[in-house]
Design a protein around this motif. Structure first.
Motif, PDB file in Angstrom:
ATOM      1  N   ARG A 198      10.766  -7.086 -15.005  1.00  0.00           N
ATOM      2  CA  ARG A 198      11.407  -6.703 -13.750  1.00  0.00           C
ATOM      3  C   ARG A 198      10.809  -7.449 -12.559  1.00  0.00           C
ATOM      4  O   ARG A 198       9.737  -8.014 -12.622  1.00  0.00           O
ATOM      5  CB  ARG A 198      11.292  -5.190 -13.525  1.00  0.00           C
ATOM      6  CG  ARG A 198      12.091  -4.374 -14.528  1.00  0.00           C
ATOM      7  CD  ARG A 198      11.950  -2.894 -14.243  1.00  0.00           C
ATOM      8  NE  ARG A 198      12.719  -2.096 -15.188  1.00  0.00           N
ATOM      9  CZ  ARG A 198      12.628  -0.774 -15.296  1.00  0.00           C
ATOM     10  NH1 ARG A 198      11.799  -0.112 -14.505  1.00  0.00           N
ATOM     11  NH2 ARG A 198      13.354  -0.124 -16.171  1.00  0.00           N
ATOM     12  N   THR A 199      11.535  -7.374 -11.454  1.00  0.00           N
ATOM     13  CA  THR A 199      11.068  -8.002 -10.211  1.00  0.00           C
ATOM     14  C   THR A 199      10.762  -6.944  -9.164  1.00  0.00           C
ATOM     15  O   THR A 199      10.804  -7.227  -7.975  1.00  0.00           O
ATOM     16  CB  THR A 199      12.146  -8.959  -9.675  1.00  0.00           C
ATOM     17  OG1 THR A 199      13.370  -8.223  -9.459  1.00  0.00           O
ATOM     18  CG2 THR A 199      12.414 -10.089 -10.644  1.00  0.00           C
ATOM     19  N   ASN A 200      10.465  -5.717  -9.595  1.00  0.00           N
ATOM     20  CA  ASN A 200      10.370  -4.620  -8.645  1.00  0.00           C
ATOM     21  C   ASN A 200       8.975  -4.388  -8.078  1.00  0.00           C
ATOM     22  O   ASN A 200       8.803  -3.513  -7.220  1.00  0.00           O
ATOM     23  CB  ASN A 200      10.871  -3.317  -9.281  1.00  0.00           C
ATOM     24  CG  ASN A 200      10.080  -2.938 -10.538  1.00  0.00           C
ATOM     25  OD1 ASN A 200       9.217  -3.687 -10.976  1.00  0.00           O
ATOM     26  ND2 ASN A 200      10.385  -1.792 -11.101  1.00  0.00           N
ATOM     27  N   LEU A 201       7.959  -5.127  -8.528  1.00  0.00           N
ATOM     28  CA  LEU A 201       6.604  -4.870  -8.044  1.00  0.00           C
ATOM     29  C   LEU A 201       6.481  -5.036  -6.533  1.00  0.00           C
ATOM     30  O   LEU A 201       5.908  -4.152  -5.871  1.00  0.00           O
ATOM     31  CB  LEU A 201       5.604  -5.768  -8.763  1.00  0.00           C
ATOM     32  CG  LEU A 201       4.141  -5.583  -8.357  1.00  0.00           C
ATOM     33  CD1 LEU A 201       3.692  -4.142  -8.558  1.00  0.00           C
ATOM     34  CD2 LEU A 201       3.239  -6.530  -9.143  1.00  0.00           C
ATOM     35  N   PRO A 202       6.998  -6.098  -5.898  1.00  0.00           N
ATOM     36  CA  PRO A 202       6.889  -6.192  -4.441  1.00  0.00           C
ATOM     37  C   PRO A 202       7.543  -5.010  -3.726  1.00  0.00           C
ATOM     38  O   PRO A 202       7.020  -4.526  -2.709  1.00  0.00           O
ATOM     39  CB  PRO A 202       7.605  -7.507  -4.121  1.00  0.00           C
ATOM     40  CG  PRO A 202       7.491  -8.306  -5.370  1.00  0.00           C
ATOM     41  CD  PRO A 202       7.589  -7.317  -6.479  1.00  0.00           C
TER      42      PRO A 202
ATOM     43  N   LEU B 162      -1.867   6.735  -4.674  1.00  0.00           N
ATOM     44  CA  LEU B 162      -1.562   7.104  -6.060  1.00  0.00           C
ATOM     45  C   LEU B 162      -0.468   6.214  -6.642  1.00  0.00           C
ATOM     46  O   LEU B 162      -0.540   5.806  -7.806  1.00  0.00           O
ATOM     47  CB  LEU B 162      -1.153   8.577  -6.131  1.00  0.00           C
ATOM     48  CG  LEU B 162      -2.246   9.591  -5.781  1.00  0.00           C
ATOM     49  CD1 LEU B 162      -1.671  11.000  -5.716  1.00  0.00           C
ATOM     50  CD2 LEU B 162      -3.390   9.531  -6.794  1.00  0.00           C
ATOM     51  N   VAL B 163       0.539   5.906  -5.838  1.00  0.00           N
ATOM     52  CA  VAL B 163       1.622   5.038  -6.310  1.00  0.00           C
ATOM     53  C   VAL B 163       1.096   3.637  -6.584  1.00  0.00           C
ATOM     54  O   VAL B 163       1.429   3.016  -7.608  1.00  0.00           O
ATOM     55  CB  VAL B 163       2.772   5.008  -5.289  1.00  0.00           C
ATOM     56  CG1 VAL B 163       3.783   3.917  -5.627  1.00  0.00           C
ATOM     57  CG2 VAL B 163       3.476   6.368  -5.232  1.00  0.00           C
ATOM     58  N   ARG B 164       0.276   3.111  -5.668  1.00  0.00           N
ATOM     59  CA  ARG B 164      -0.276   1.760  -5.864  1.00  0.00           C
ATOM     60  C   ARG B 164      -1.139   1.703  -7.129  1.00  0.00           C
ATOM     61  O   ARG B 164      -1.051   0.759  -7.916  1.00  0.00           O
ATOM     62  CB  ARG B 164      -1.076   1.326  -4.636  1.00  0.00           C
ATOM     63  CG  ARG B 164      -0.226   1.099  -3.402  1.00  0.00           C
ATOM     64  CD  ARG B 164      -1.082   0.659  -2.224  1.00  0.00           C
ATOM     65  NE  ARG B 164      -1.532  -0.719  -2.393  1.00  0.00           N
ATOM     66  CZ  ARG B 164      -0.854  -1.790  -1.980  1.00  0.00           C
ATOM     67  NH1 ARG B 164       0.325  -1.639  -1.384  1.00  0.00           N
ATOM     68  NH2 ARG B 164      -1.333  -3.004  -2.157  1.00  0.00           N
TER      69      ARG B 164
ATOM     70  N   VAL C 131       1.386   3.642 -10.479  1.00  0.00           N
ATOM     71  CA  VAL C 131       2.748   3.172 -10.741  1.00  0.00           C
ATOM     72  C   VAL C 131       2.801   1.648 -10.689  1.00  0.00           C
ATOM     73  O   VAL C 131       3.280   0.989 -11.613  1.00  0.00           O
ATOM     74  CB  VAL C 131       3.755   3.783  -9.756  1.00  0.00           C
ATOM     75  CG1 VAL C 131       5.167   3.296 -10.053  1.00  0.00           C
ATOM     76  CG2 VAL C 131       3.702   5.312  -9.808  1.00  0.00           C
ATOM     77  N   ALA C 132       2.272   1.073  -9.590  1.00  0.00           N
ATOM     78  CA  ALA C 132       2.313  -0.386  -9.424  1.00  0.00           C
ATOM     79  C   ALA C 132       1.152  -1.095 -10.114  1.00  0.00           C
ATOM     80  O   ALA C 132       1.201  -2.307 -10.314  1.00  0.00           O
ATOM     81  CB  ALA C 132       2.318  -0.730  -7.938  1.00  0.00           C
ATOM     82  N   GLY C 133       0.085  -0.368 -10.444  1.00  0.00           N
ATOM     83  CA  GLY C 133      -1.063  -0.998 -11.100  1.00  0.00           C
ATOM     84  C   GLY C 133      -1.865  -1.885 -10.178  1.00  0.00           C
ATOM     85  O   GLY C 133      -2.478  -2.859 -10.624  1.00  0.00           O
ATOM     86  N   ALA C 134      -1.892  -1.558  -8.893  1.00  0.00           N
ATOM     87  CA  ALA C 134      -2.569  -2.390  -7.897  1.00  0.00           C
ATOM     88  C   ALA C 134      -3.811  -1.685  -7.361  1.00  0.00           C
ATOM     89  O   ALA C 134      -3.943  -0.461  -7.444  1.00  0.00           O
ATOM     90  CB  ALA C 134      -1.617  -2.709  -6.745  1.00  0.00           C
ATOM     91  N   GLY C 135      -4.701  -2.458  -6.786  1.00  0.00           N
ATOM     92  CA  GLY C 135      -5.902  -1.904  -6.179  1.00  0.00           C
ATOM     93  C   GLY C 135      -5.632  -1.353  -4.793  1.00  0.00           C
ATOM     94  O   GLY C 135      -4.614  -1.649  -4.159  1.00  0.00           O
ATOM     95  N   VAL C 136      -6.561  -0.530  -4.310  1.00  0.00           N
ATOM     96  CA  VAL C 136      -6.504   0.040  -2.964  1.00  0.00           C
ATOM     97  C   VAL C 136      -7.840  -0.244  -2.285  1.00  0.00           C
ATOM     98  O   VAL C 136      -8.908  -0.006  -2.876  1.00  0.00           O
ATOM     99  CB  VAL C 136      -6.235   1.560  -3.005  1.00  0.00           C
ATOM    100  CG1 VAL C 136      -6.328   2.158  -1.606  1.00  0.00           C
ATOM    101  CG2 VAL C 136      -4.871   1.853  -3.629  1.00  0.00           C
TER     102      VAL C 136
ATOM    103  N   VAL D 233      -5.743   3.110 -15.726  1.00  0.00           N
ATOM    104  CA  VAL D 233      -4.607   3.502 -16.567  1.00  0.00           C
ATOM    105  C   VAL D 233      -3.335   3.473 -15.726  1.00  0.00           C
ATOM    106  O   VAL D 233      -3.377   3.390 -14.499  1.00  0.00           O
ATOM    107  CB  VAL D 233      -4.783   4.932 -17.151  1.00  0.00           C
ATOM    108  CG1 VAL D 233      -6.024   5.037 -18.014  1.00  0.00           C
ATOM    109  CG2 VAL D 233      -4.795   5.976 -16.037  1.00  0.00           C
ATOM    110  N   HIS D 234      -2.240   3.519 -16.411  1.00  0.00           N
ATOM    111  CA  HIS D 234      -0.960   3.833 -15.787  1.00  0.00           C
ATOM    112  C   HIS D 234      -0.800   5.347 -15.893  1.00  0.00           C
ATOM    113  O   HIS D 234      -1.098   5.934 -16.931  1.00  0.00           O
ATOM    114  CB  HIS D 234       0.166   3.120 -16.549  1.00  0.00           C
ATOM    115  CG  HIS D 234       1.519   3.350 -15.981  1.00  0.00           C
ATOM    116  ND1 HIS D 234       2.098   2.507 -15.068  1.00  0.00           N
ATOM    117  CD2 HIS D 234       2.410   4.347 -16.182  1.00  0.00           C
ATOM    118  CE1 HIS D 234       3.286   2.960 -14.742  1.00  0.00           C
ATOM    119  NE2 HIS D 234       3.497   4.066 -15.407  1.00  0.00           N
ATOM    120  N   LEU D 235      -0.336   6.010 -14.844  1.00  0.00           N
ATOM    121  CA  LEU D 235      -0.185   7.459 -14.856  1.00  0.00           C
ATOM    122  C   LEU D 235       1.132   7.809 -14.182  1.00  0.00           C
ATOM    123  O   LEU D 235       1.354   7.434 -13.022  1.00  0.00           O
ATOM    124  CB  LEU D 235      -1.353   8.134 -14.131  1.00  0.00           C
ATOM    125  CG  LEU D 235      -1.352   9.665 -14.119  1.00  0.00           C
ATOM    126  CD1 LEU D 235      -1.596  10.207 -15.527  1.00  0.00           C
ATOM    127  CD2 LEU D 235      -2.425  10.193 -13.167  1.00  0.00           C
TER     128      LEU D 235
END
Length: 438
Positions: A50-54, A69-71, A74-79, A113-115
């Motif tokens: 998918r192209t939905n990460l951005p 929490l979403v970053r 869901v997105a697998g990104a750092g904060v 993890v992905h949650l």
């Protein structure tokens, strides 16, 4: 049995006090499926194809706790560390770290993890970056739309025992714990059973997990309910445990169906989602009915989709490829050669329900033209009741006692058209809204 898969990096099941605090944190910060639909317009995950990460990151950029929490999950990104510490109390960050959900680096916190909130549960799985690692074979994906369909398909009557065959994240085992006194979850992939244990603890339920191939870990046991989302993809060679069985075409689904007779109590149910092949010169219905023959079970088969081999191969290969990467022509060609050699004209998918009666092997086929709504399991109970009635002899006195009635949700739609200055009826249509739209 040789151990398959590694539980390295899977968080350990939290003790109930910690699990309760985690549930409270996620709930209080509105990390729910309904809220994610509002924020993201769909509870999506950034699958490699998918192209939905951005877009996900754009909708999670305000520095709030929910955005963090979403970053992360869901997105697998750092904060950034300062953003996370502004959004959460120190003890909340400590709780997330001690549970193995995030890790702290010099200037940021990253997800481990992905949650995902899913059908009233929170379910952890591998982050998608693991698909790029050398250990991707035992990758455990998050629940998918197929998982949701099987959840809605499953019969939710209170029962003594339930088995989740090929548990993955444990989604169906955790759901079954609400109505089954004992729940067993099995998987060939020990990484999957590790996630199932964590997710059961996170959601405050108790399940038994066993490693092994299909019914082997429960060889002498019987259940009132068996649910299975097996690795049903019709791939030429196995690549991922969650997707590929390594058996020819749809043999994994055949094994699940045929093996059920030895593991269902009288009146017990098997409910499975899967895919099967339409072979040149053979009616696919005869192929699937052959799986049921001799099991002492009645079956209802709901066909939900049909793919041409080339469409199926392209979509399945792309599912695990990073967007922008070209699908290698030789890989696509290998899939197509596999289908040609075995005479595959189409690949079909859907849901199958078995009920053990010990008597005949009646098989009913139906179509599921739209995604199922809630209550599909109850609809299957009514469908099996109809199978029983239709099997009665024409002179059975019980037929005289029947009082047919329309189901709730039935509508009579009238279509009108102008005729000579007035409205005239040009069509009547009986429609059913609900679990199986008609």
């Amino acid at each position: 049995m040789t151990r398959v898969g590694s539980s390295r990096g899977v968080p350990r099941p939290p003790a109930e006090p910690a699990a309760e605090r985690l549930r409270a944190l996620l709930h209080d910060r509105d990390f729910t499926e309904a809220r994610l639909r509002e924020v993201l317009h769909a509870p999506e995950v950034p699958f490699p194809s998918r192209t939905n990460l951005p877009r996900l990151l754009h909708h999670a950029s305000d520095g709030s706790a929910l955005s963090c929490l979403v970053r992360w999950f869901v997105a697998g990104a750092g904060v950034a560390a300062d953003v996370a510490r502004s959004a959460f109390r120190a003890k909340e960050i400590d709780l997330l770290r001690s549970a193995g959900l995030v890790r702290g680096l010099a200037d940021r916190f990253e997800p481990r993890v992905h949650l995902l909130p899913f059908e009233g549960m929170w379910l952890a799985a591998d982050p998608f970056r693991r698909l790029r690692s050398r250990s991707a074979r035992d990758f455990v994906p998050p629940p998918s739309p197929v998982s949701r369909h099987l959840l809605r398909f499953t019969r939710r009557r209170p029962c003594r025992s339930a088995l989740d065959l090929g548990t993955g994240t444990g989604v169906h085992a955790v759901a079954a714990a609400a109505h089954a006194r004992t729940v067993v979850a099995t998987d060939l992939n020990s990484r999957a059973t590790a996630y199932a244990r964590f997710n059961a603890a996170l959601n405050g339920v108790s399940i038994e997990t066993l490693d092994g191939d299909l019914y082997a870990p429960v060889a002498s046991r019987r259940f009132d309910l068996v649910v299975s989302n097996p690795p049903f993809i019709l791939a030429p060679t196995p690549r991922f445990l969650f997707r590929d069985s390594g058996l020819e075409l749809d043999a994994i689904c055949a094994r699940v169906v045929r093996g059920a007779t030895d593991h269902l109590e009288d009146g017990g149910w098997l409910q499975i989602v899967g895919e099967w092949a339409a072979i040149r010169g053979q009616d696919w219905r005869d192929r699937v009915a052959g799986w049921v023959r001799g099991t002492g079970c009645d079956a209802i088969v709901l066909r939900a989709n049909t793919f041409l081999p080339e469409t199926y191969a392209q979509e399945r290969i792309a599912e695990t490829e990073k967007h922008g990467e070209r699908i290698p022509p030789d890989e696509f060609g290998r899939w197509m050669a596999y289908y040609r050699a075995l005479g595959v004209e189409a690949i079909l998918g859907g849901l199958i329900a078995l009920r053990r009666t010990g008597a005949g092997d009646r098989v009913v086929f139906d179509e599921l033209d739209q995604p199922p709504g809630p209550g599909l399991g109850e609809a299957m109970e009514r469908a099996f009741a109809a199978v029983d009635v239709l099997a009665l002899p024409d002179d059975d006195p019980a037929l005289l006692d029947l009082r047919p009635r329309l189901l709730p949700g039935v509508r009579l739609a009238q279509t009108l058209e102008p005729r000579d200055g007035a409205w005239g009826t040009c069509g009547l249509r009986l429609e059913l809204d609900g679990a199986i739209p008609r």
